[in-house]
Design a protein around this motif. Structure first.
Motif, PDB file in Angstrom:
ATOM      1  N   TYR A  38     -14.501  -3.559   1.909  1.00 30.60           N
ATOM      2  CA  TYR A  38     -14.821  -2.137   1.876  1.00 30.60           C
ATOM      3  C   TYR A  38     -16.324  -1.911   1.779  1.00 30.60           C
TER       4      TYR A  38
ATOM      5  N   TYR B 190     -19.348   1.466   2.022  1.00 24.67           N
ATOM      6  CA  TYR B 190     -19.473   2.913   1.861  1.00 24.67           C
ATOM      7  C   TYR B 190     -20.917   3.345   2.093  1.00 24.67           C
TER       8      TYR B 190
ATOM      9  N   TYR C 128     -23.269   6.540   0.809  1.00 27.45           N
ATOM     10  CA  TYR C 128     -23.432   7.717  -0.048  1.00 27.45           C
ATOM     11  C   TYR C 128     -24.833   8.280   0.171  1.00 27.45           C
TER      12      TYR C 128
ATOM     13  N   LEU D 273     -24.360  11.801  -6.319  1.00 29.13           N
ATOM     14  CA  LEU D 273     -23.981  10.924  -5.216  1.00 29.13           C
ATOM     15  C   LEU D 273     -22.734  11.459  -4.532  1.00 29.13           C
TER      16      LEU D 273
ATOM     17  N   LEU E  41     -20.072  10.896  -1.058  1.00 28.95           N
ATOM     18  CA  LEU E  41     -19.624   9.951  -0.050  1.00 28.95           C
ATOM     19  C   LEU E  41     -19.735  10.553   1.352  1.00 28.95           C
TER      20      LEU E  41
ATOM     21  N   SER F  57     -17.203  -2.881  -2.105  1.00 32.01           N
ATOM     22  CA  SER F  57     -16.249  -3.133  -3.176  1.00 32.01           C
ATOM     23  C   SER F  57     -15.257  -4.196  -2.744  1.00 32.01           C
TER      24      SER F  57
ATOM     25  N   SER G 288     -11.407  -6.251  -4.180  1.00 37.90           N
ATOM     26  CA  SER G 288     -10.054  -5.809  -4.511  1.00 37.90           C
ATOM     27  C   SER G 288      -9.877  -5.411  -5.965  1.00 37.90           C
TER      28      SER G 288
ATOM     29  N   VAL H 268     -17.520  -1.589  -7.757  1.00 35.50           N
ATOM     30  CA  VAL H 268     -18.301  -1.070  -6.642  1.00 35.50           C
ATOM     31  C   VAL H 268     -19.776  -1.312  -6.928  1.00 35.50           C
TER      32      VAL H 268
ATOM     33  N   SER I  11      -6.663  -0.734  -1.367  1.00 35.91           N
ATOM     34  CA  SER I  11      -7.723  -1.121  -2.295  1.00 35.91           C
ATOM     35  C   SER I  11      -9.007  -0.361  -2.029  1.00 35.91           C
ATOM     36  N   ASN I  12      -8.882   0.827  -1.485  1.00 36.92           N
ATOM     37  CA  ASN I  12     -10.050   1.638  -1.201  1.00 36.92           C
ATOM     38  C   ASN I  12     -10.607   2.210  -2.498  1.00 36.92           C
ATOM     39  N   TYR I  13     -11.886   2.014  -2.749  1.00 40.17           N
ATOM     40  CA  TYR I  13     -12.479   2.451  -3.998  1.00 40.17           C
ATOM     41  C   TYR I  13     -13.540   3.506  -3.789  1.00 40.17           C
ATOM     42  N   LYS I  14     -13.168   4.574  -3.095  1.00 33.08           N
ATOM     43  CA  LYS I  14     -14.059   5.726  -2.976  1.00 33.08           C
ATOM     44  C   LYS I  14     -14.264   6.320  -4.359  1.00 33.08           C
ATOM     45  N   LEU I  15     -15.506   6.689  -4.635  1.00 34.42           N
ATOM     46  CA  LEU I  15     -15.841   7.221  -5.946  1.00 34.42           C
ATOM     47  C   LEU I  15     -16.271   8.670  -5.859  1.00 34.42           C
TER      48      LEU I  15
ATOM     49  N   PHE J 117     -18.458  11.196  -8.123  1.00 34.68           N
ATOM     50  CA  PHE J 117     -19.446  11.076  -9.187  1.00 34.68           C
ATOM     51  C   PHE J 117     -19.668  12.393  -9.920  1.00 34.68           C
TER      52      PHE J 117
END
Lengths: 111, 114
Positions: free
Chosen positions: A31, A33, A35, A43, A45, A94, A96, A100, B98-102, B104
């Motif tokens: 994964y 990302y 931001y 922050l 996404l 990230s 499993s 992050v 297992s997606n870990y979008k955050l 904040f």
């Protein structure tokens, strides 16, 4: 530190110019990302990827596109930069277990 | 709408003081809560909390989660000037896989004066 690099680290560009930011990881995490961080907003996404060629939108995706052709690289493109896209951009990865980690950031100024 | 609220927004203390930073959340399908420290660079990971009542500790920093009341606190004891930073709270929601979008909070700016 997690093995994440971003390039460029600083960029100044003009309105209407295309811009591509690169994120590179050496951790082989699935994964990735993008931001952006702005005063007063924190922050947020932009886009994320859950595998090669698999991407999806975040909460502030308008004006941005992404691509992931290899596990280690995640590109963020501003097709036609606007002043509202002046920001600090962070890439994150990230694995499993849910940890992050963030890259060093790219400071982008659009004049 | 999912939201994460941190308080206070800023805090000024003297070296040696103990501080408590707060993070409350209203999200669907909570999975985990993470704390980060951000100086003038990238956020650095401090803790990840998934279960209520289990304190995580690292040196002078500790954190705990209350999933019933939907909040977490970050404690820093015997503060030092090097603790000056923005402390960020983020929540991960279970959106499958297992997606870990955050999501904040806006952060707490802590200033520790000598």
């Amino acid at each position: 530190d997690a093995g994440i690099t971003q390039s460029p680290r600083h960029k100044v560009t003009e309105t209407g110019t295309p811009v591509t930011l690169r994120c590179h990881q050496t951790e082989n995490h699935r994964y990735m990302y993008w931001y952006r961080q702005d005063p007063g907003h924190g922050l947020r996404l932009i886009h994320y990827s859950y595998g090669v060629k698999d991407t999806d939108k975040g909460e502030v995706s308008d004006g941005y596109s992404v691509s992931r052709s290899k596990t280690e690289d995640f590109l963020l493109t501003l097709e036609s930069a606007t002043s509202s896209q002046t920001s600090v951009y962070f890439c994150a990865i990230s694995e499993s277990k849910g940890f992050v980690f963030f890259g060093p950031g790219t400071r982008l100024t659009v004049l | 709408e999912d939201k994460v609220v941190q308080s206070p927004l800023s805090l000024v203390v003297h070296e040696g003081d103990t501080v408590t930073l707060n993070c409350s959340y209203e999200v669907t399908n909570f999975r985990s809560l993470l704390w980060y420290k951000q100086e003038k660079k990238a956020p650095t990971f401090l803790f990840m909390l998934t279960s209520s009542g289990i304190e995580k500790k690292s040196g002078r920093l500790s954190s705990i989660l209350d999933k019933k009341e939907l909040f977490s606190i970050l404690n820093i004891t015997a503060t030092q000037t090097g603790d000056s930073a923005v402390y960020l709270c983020a929540v991960n929601m279970n959106s499958g896989g297992s997606n870990y979008k955050l999501t904040f909070g806006k952060g707490t700016l802590l200033t520790v004066n000598p």
